[in-house]
Design a protein around this motif. Structure first.
Motif, PDB file in Angstrom:
ATOM      1  N   SER A 130      10.686  31.695  77.503  1.00  0.00           N
ATOM      2  CA  SER A 130      11.152  32.472  76.354  1.00  0.00           C
ATOM      3  C   SER A 130      11.750  33.807  76.791  1.00  0.00           C
ATOM      4  N   ILE A 131      11.114  34.460  77.766  1.00  0.00           N
ATOM      5  CA  ILE A 131      11.630  35.742  78.264  1.00  0.00           C
ATOM      6  C   ILE A 131      13.008  35.546  78.886  1.00  0.00           C
TER       7      ILE A 131
ATOM      8  N   LYS B 287      10.190  42.635  79.459  1.00  0.00           N
ATOM      9  CA  LYS B 287      10.918  42.465  78.210  1.00  0.00           C
ATOM     10  C   LYS B 287      12.194  41.667  78.480  1.00  0.00           C
TER      11      LYS B 287
ATOM     12  N   GLU C 115      10.319  24.357  73.275  1.00  0.00           N
ATOM     13  CA  GLU C 115       8.975  23.839  73.021  1.00  0.00           C
ATOM     14  C   GLU C 115       8.982  22.318  73.002  1.00  0.00           C
TER      15      GLU C 115
ATOM     16  N   GLU D 139       0.460  26.092  86.701  1.00  0.00           N
ATOM     17  CA  GLU D 139       0.792  26.873  85.512  1.00  0.00           C
ATOM     18  C   GLU D 139       0.520  26.064  84.241  1.00  0.00           C
TER      19      GLU D 139
ATOM     20  N   ASP E  11       1.357  27.202  78.042  1.00  0.00           N
ATOM     21  CA  ASP E  11       1.590  28.518  77.435  1.00  0.00           C
ATOM     22  C   ASP E  11       2.287  29.464  78.415  1.00  0.00           C
ATOM     23  N   GLN E  12       1.863  29.455  79.672  1.00  0.00           N
ATOM     24  CA  GLN E  12       2.524  30.292  80.681  1.00  0.00           C
ATOM     25  C   GLN E  12       3.989  29.900  80.836  1.00  0.00           C
ATOM     26  N   THR E  13       4.232  28.614  80.880  1.00  0.00           N
ATOM     27  CA  THR E  13       5.612  28.123  81.047  1.00  0.00           C
ATOM     28  C   THR E  13       6.486  28.570  79.885  1.00  0.00           C
ATOM     29  N   LEU E  14       5.984  28.418  78.672  1.00  0.00           N
ATOM     30  CA  LEU E  14       6.769  28.795  77.500  1.00  0.00           C
ATOM     31  C   LEU E  14       6.975  30.305  77.430  1.00  0.00           C
ATOM     32  N   THR E  15       5.994  31.086  77.877  1.00  0.00           N
ATOM     33  CA  THR E  15       6.151  32.542  77.884  1.00  0.00           C
ATOM     34  C   THR E  15       7.276  32.955  78.828  1.00  0.00           C
ATOM     35  N   TRP E  16       7.245  32.440  80.059  1.00  0.00           N
ATOM     36  CA  TRP E  16       8.292  32.781  81.030  1.00  0.00           C
ATOM     37  C   TRP E  16       9.647  32.265  80.568  1.00  0.00           C
TER      38      TRP E  16
ATOM     39  N   ILE F 131       5.669  39.644  83.947  1.00  0.00           N
ATOM     40  CA  ILE F 131       6.083  39.640  82.547  1.00  0.00           C
ATOM     41  C   ILE F 131       6.855  40.918  82.238  1.00  0.00           C
TER      42      ILE F 131
END
Length: 221
Positions: free
Chosen positions: A102-103, A196, A75, A92, A95-100, A194
């Motif tokens: 983080s996965i 898991k 972050e 992008e 939020d999209q960047t951090l979601t990808w 997206i």
């Protein structure tokens, strides 16, 4: 002082790779200093790198293996990219960047962390290869069941093959710089949707470098 007129005063593998890929691109980037516009995949990959490095450094420093620490580091990295204006050039969102990111990061932790005991992360090495000043940042120096190893980590759309790892100039240079024979690449495959973290595909390929390999790398440099 080096006898070579190097634009940055030293060589790095990224410079060599850019020159071999496109000499004109190398000229723009390193001779003329044309600003680099980071694409989304570069920001994403760097964020994951930062998260993994933060997670591992905490362990090296004697702390607990805390997944949340790496997420905090990611972050912070993305916030800096926002301040630098990088998100003005991509579609992008933050939020999209951090979601990808983080996965991919959590997939790395789940599938890779237990396999290696970290010794150094983002290991900076300034050393002459032959008579050429060289700078490298090695993602991970670690130990596993087979001994010491240096590893490069790639967040990529396609895993590097064993053949690629066996012949990689980058890894031969890293072996020459460190004196460590075992080298490898950890490929974290960017998902197309997206998923898991446990579904993230991670491929680890390792190889061994000989004195002949290291001497060849030095001669290429």
């Amino acid at each position: 002082m080096s006898k070579y007129n190097l634009p940055k005063g030293y060589l790095s593998y990224s410079q060599i790779n850019k020159y071999l890929t496109c000499a004109r691109d190398y000229e723009y980037a390193y001779v003329h200093g044309t600003p680099y516009v980071s694409p989304f995949v570069a920001i994403l990959g760097n964020a994951v790198h930062e998260g993994v490095a933060g997670y591992l450094q905490e362990i090296i420093d004697g702390g607990a293996a805390d997944v949340s620490h790496g997420i905090d580091v990611m972050e912070d990295y993305v916030d800096k990219r926002v301040e630098e204006g990088d998100f003005e050039n991509i579609k992008e969102s933050v939020d999209q960047t951090l979601t990808w990111a983080s996965i991919c990061y959590q997939g790395w932790v789940q599938q890779v962390a237990a396999k290696f005991k970290p010794k150094r992360v983002e290991w900076e090495i300034k050393k002459d290869l032959g008579d050429v000043p060289f700078l490298a940042y090695i993602d991970l120096q670690a130990e596993d069941a087979d001994g010491e190893i240096v590893l490069d980590q790639k967040i990529t759309g396609r895993a590097k093959t064993q053949s690629f790892v066996n012949s990689s100039l980058q890894l031969s240079i890293y072996s020459a710089l460190t004196g460590i024979s075992r080298v490898g690449i950890i490929s974290v495959i960017r998902p197309t949707k997206i998923v898991k973290p446990s579904d993230i595909k991670v491929i680890i390929n390792t190889s061994t470098r000989t004195d002949r390999d290291r001497n060849h790398a030095i001669s290429v440099v």
